[in-house]
Enzyme design. Structure first.
Site, short mmCIF file in Angstrom:
data_model
loop_
_atom_site.label_atom_id
_atom_site.label_comp_id
_atom_site.label_asym_id
_atom_site.label_seq_id
_atom_site.Cartn_x
_atom_site.Cartn_y
_atom_site.Cartn_z
N ARG A 90 -5.81 5.70 -101.37
CA ARG A 90 -6.69 4.65 -100.86
C ARG A 90 -7.87 5.26 -100.09
O ARG A 90 -8.92 4.64 -99.98
CB ARG A 90 -5.92 3.71 -99.92
N GLU B 90 -6.78 -5.74 -107.53
CA GLU B 90 -6.89 -6.45 -106.25
C GLU B 90 -7.94 -5.78 -105.37
O GLU B 90 -8.18 -4.57 -105.47
CB GLU B 90 -5.55 -6.41 -105.52
C1 LIG Z 1 -1.08 -5.96 -97.42
C2 LIG Z 1 -0.06 -4.92 -97.49
C3 LIG Z 1 1.05 -5.06 -96.46
C4 LIG Z 1 2.38 -5.32 -97.15
O1 LIG Z 1 2.58 -4.42 -98.21
C5 LIG Z 1 3.91 -3.93 -98.16
N1 LIG Z 1 3.93 -2.61 -98.80
C6 LIG Z 1 3.07 -1.59 -98.58
N2 LIG Z 1 3.40 -0.53 -99.35
C7 LIG Z 1 4.51 -0.90 -100.06
C8 LIG Z 1 5.32 -0.26 -101.03
N3 LIG Z 1 5.07 1.00 -101.43
N4 LIG Z 1 6.36 -0.94 -101.56
C9 LIG Z 1 6.62 -2.22 -101.16
N5 LIG Z 1 5.88 -2.88 -100.25
C10 LIG Z 1 4.84 -2.22 -99.71
C11 LIG Z 1 4.24 -3.90 -96.69
O2 LIG Z 1 5.64 -3.93 -96.48
C12 LIG Z 1 3.58 -5.18 -96.23
O3 LIG Z 1 4.46 -6.25 -96.48
#
Ligand SMILES: CCC[C@H]1O[C@@H](n2cnc3c(N)ncnc32)[C@H](O)[C@@H]1O
Length: 483
Positions: free
Chosen positions: A100, A171
């Site tokens: 990112r 996205e």
């Molecule tokens: C907007 C992003 C925040 C959300 O994005 C989830 N999030 C981030 N990275 C991963 C990942 N590698 N696998 C599953 N969920 C993921 C976080 O928990 C939070 O809810």
């Protein structure tokens, strides 16, 4: 290149493309004509825009998780599990934080470390390092459409690799992946980066390849009033369609009061169609995505399922096209595949039970919709005034003037003068309006509702309410009542 909403010209796009594809070795795997041919071989069932259109026609609310791990085989195993055990209607590939930030060297180190240690040492899927062929293996290993989910200010190379790799949805946006994700990156620069992304997708669209775009609705995900996130979503929709995007999913992060959340989902597509038409832009397919609560979660898994369920109820009753699912590990970190699948099953149980119900129109719901429309129009009209009709220029000036102001954003380009707080029913209102261009009628609407909460709680409205609200859901409540 000076900032303008106008389509990037072919020469400028080509100049940038040479630079972008040279940013990492996998860039040389990208061949536009070959990628178009690959997309045309994809079955309809793997094309995001096609499945979204089907769901829209049938009034279905689909469920999609977030998920991403460092190594290709494990990532594929994870996505298959979420599809088969979680019932995911759409799949993501959540991209890791190094990628990112365009830090592909560190992403490479993370891949090697993960191979050595035998578990994911990255918090997502490093798609740029894996390259086009690996992305195609992901797409070919599952039955449902796959979307790139991330938080990348300069998302140009990631777009080139993943779209050539068969992903059919992307996205983010030049505002929504800057303001919540960066401290010191100018909005002008990220709007330009994302105009490249949208132009690339426009070029695919011109070849008959449908790629859906989903601006990131929730922004900071912390008490963001609907009008603020709607204004950003509509602007990013305008910027994308101006570059040739023809399929948009506009998003909104759950606030927690059902009437407000349903009103938010009803008004978002109305506002998008209104402003696209006002600017003489072509009609595009518009769908909506509802993000289950994006703020702090309870650690207790049973309570977390309660929050997830409430998000599923609101998405179902709002008739959102898609809901992004949280997991019972939200308060802990990256979820296990089992926890992720459990969040999906909880959500789908609710969606299935509620699919034949809708929230009736009531005076309260009608008033909430009317207020969100009036508030968002006030912001968007000022943005277009500031930009003398140009939404890109207007967006930059609007942040400079505090006309758009996102609560709790890290970016120094965000004024940070507004202050949200819940009213006594849990709807998000503004305690401090900063420079948001609301008229007195709108301001009175917010003030009297927060004053009512103050009377109910026996305290003057203050910043303490904001703090209490930020921790409330994690503590098992919605409104941060004093002890
Ligand atoms: C907007 C992003 C925040 C959300 O994005 C989830 N999030 C981030 N990275 C991963 C990942 N590698 N696998 C599953 N969920 C993921 C976080 O928990 C939070 O809810």
């Amino acid at each position: 290149m000076e900032l303008t909403v106008q389509k990037i010209d072919a020469e400028e796009f080509h100049r940038q493309r040479q630079e972008v594809l040279g940013q990492w070795e996998t860039g040389k795997e990208v061949n536009f004509e070959e990628a178009v041919a690959y997309h045309k071989e994809l079955p309809k069932s793997k094309i995001f825009a096609e499945k979204l259109a089907e769901g829209k026609a049938k009034g279905i609310t689909y469920a999609q998780p977030r998920a991403g791990v460092a190594l290709l085989n494990e990532h594929i195993e994870l996505l298959r599990y979420l599809q088969d055990e979680g019932g995911a209607d759409f799949l993501p590939s959540t991209i890791d934080s190094y990628t990112r930030q365009n830090r592909y060297t560190e992403a490479q180190a993370g891949i090697e470390e993960s191979q050595a240690i035998g578990r994911s040492m990255l918090n997502g899927f490093p798609a740029v390092n894996h390259g086009v062929a690996a992305c195609r293996r992901v797409v070919e290993s599952v039955q449902v459409p796959v979307q790139v989910r991330h938080g990348t200010p300069d998302a140009r190379l990631l777009a080139e690799i993943t779209i050539a790799g068969g992903f059919t949805d992307y996205e983010g946006g030049g505002i929504s992946y800057n303001i919540p994700y960066s401290k010191d990156v100018s909005i002008e620069s990220t709007i330009k980066y994302w105009q490249y992304v949208d132009r690339l997708i426009g070029l695919y669209e011109e070849q008959g390849v449908k790629i859906n775009r989903e601006p990131f609705g929730p922004l900071t995900g912390t008490l963001v009033p609907p009008a603020i996130s709607h204004a950003v979503a509509v602007i990013e929709g305008i910027l994308a369609v101006s570059q040739g995007v023809r399929s948009l999913t506009l998003g909104y992060g759950q606030c927690g009061n059902l009437i407000q959340d349903v009103a938010a989902l009803h008004t978002l597509p109305i506002l998008a169609e209104e402003y696209l038409a006002k600017l003489g832009l072509p009609k595009v397919m518009i769908t909506t995505v509802f993000h289950q609560w994006m703020g702090g979660f309870p650690q207790d898994e049973a309570k977390a399922y309660g929050v997830i369920s409430w998000g599923a109820v609101a998405a179902a009753l709002a008739k959102a096209s898609k809901v992004i699912v949280k997991t019972p590990h939200e308060a802990l970190g990256i979820p296990t595949k089992e926890a992720n699948a459990a969040g999906l099953r909880t959500t789908k149980q609710i969606l299935n039970m509620l699919k034949d119900q809708k929230l009736p129109m009531t005076p309260e719901l009608a008033l909430e919709e009317e207020m969100i429309l009036a508030e968002t129009r006030a912001i968007l009209d000022r943005v277009l005034d500031l930009g003398e009709g140009d939404a890109a220029v207007g967006a930059v000036r609007a942040f400079q003037a505090g006309v758009i102001d996102v609560p709790f954003a890290p970016s120094r380009y965000n004024s940070g003068k507004i202050l949200p707080a819940r009213d006594t029913t849990g709807a998000v209102r503004l305690l401090d309006f900063g420079n948001i261009p609301f008229n007195e009628t709108i301001k009175e609407f917010h003030r009297e509702r927060i004053a009512k909460r103050g009377r109910d709680e026996g305290r003057d409205p203050s910043f303490q309410m904001v703090i209490d609200d930020i921790y409330a859901i994690g503590k098992g409540m919605l409104v941060g009542r004093p002890r």
